[in-house]
Motif scaffolding. Structure first.
Motif: not given
Ligand code: APR
Length: 231
Positions: A39-42, A104-107, A143-146, A148-149
């Motif tokens: 939502e923050a990104f949007g 697991m939380h991206g890179d 490509d980081v897991v936010w 809610g993802e």
């Protein structure tokens, strides 16, 4: 011995990478809902890009510490019998030499295109809106897991937790699931469990053994014991 190691921000703290929930941590200076949710990104992609672009610059200035080096040494000895699952998005494990590693939380150093889903190494600040090398759209996100993802690699992680003989957690507060629950899954399937952390965490009571101290000291000492067959 099949060993699974979970790392959190605490393993990178002594390299100079701020943790999230300690004093001066990242969540002290930023609201999660402003920089780490879809939502923050949007709503305000520039603020999100600025947050991750600055974290990427900061990580480029620091080096792995003896805890990262010790885990790479452990992989050299155990090979496929070791799997490191990191919640961290920095590349300090890779730079120390770890290869059997799941983010697991991206890179932080990878971008994902919101138009075509292709992943690519980040060559320029995302706030400059670089083009996706695959489709050419200017629609890249970290490509980081936010929040809610869904974290990445959960099937592979589950498989490893069910099969491991020992599970260690290093430098994590145990504040975020599913990572905070990994110790329970490992223990349920017979693994020995150890926590190596600066101080008591939310999940300390779930571990058979707990060693408190800075990762750069307690992790190399523990790795030496594992390699000598004493841990
Ligand atoms: N050595 C060992 N442990 C340390 C050190 C150190 N030098 N410094 C801090 N720690 C410990 C703290 O005691 C704390 O338990 O590291 C942990 C850091 O906790 P958090 O800041 O909550 O980081 P982490 O557990 O990785 O957070 C999990 O939350 O915000 C999300 O996605 C983010 O991956 C992150 C997840």
């Amino acid at each position: 011995m099949r060993l699974v190691v979970l790392t959190g921000a605490g393993i990178s703290a002594e390299s100079g990478v701020p943790t999230f929930r300690d004093a001066g941590g990242l969540w002290e200076g930023h609201r999660v809902e402003d920089v780490a949710t879809p939502e923050a990104f949007g709503r305000d992609p520039d603020t999100v890009h600025r947050f991750y672009d600055s974290r990427r610059h900061a990580v480029a200035q620091v080096e792995p510490n003896p805890a990262h080096d010790a885990l790479a040494r452990l992989e050299g000895a155990l090979g496929d019998d070791l799997l490191v699952i990191t919640q961290n998005v920095d590349d300090l494990h890779e730079r120390a030499g770890s290869r059997r590693l799941l983010h697991m939380h991206g890179d932080l150093l990878t971008a994902r295109c919101t138009a075509c889903e292709a992943r690519s190494p980040i060559a320029a600040d995302l706030i400059e809106r670089p083009r996706c090398p695959e489709c050419g759209e200017r629609m890249l996100r970290p490509d980081v897991v936010w929040f809610g993802e869904l974290p990445y690699h959960l099937d592979e992680i589950d498989e490893a937790l069910l099969a491991c003989d020992a599970f260690a957690a290093i430098g994590t507060s145990g504040a975020v699931y599913p990572a905070a629950g990994f110790v329970m899954t490992a223990a349920e399937f017979g693994a020995r469990t150890i926590e190596l952390n600066l101080a008591a965490s939310e999940i300390t009571p779930l571990f058979e053994e707990v060693r408190h101290g800075p990762a750069s000291l307690v992790v190399p000492a523990w790795v030496d014991e594992v390699l000598a067959g004493r841990a």
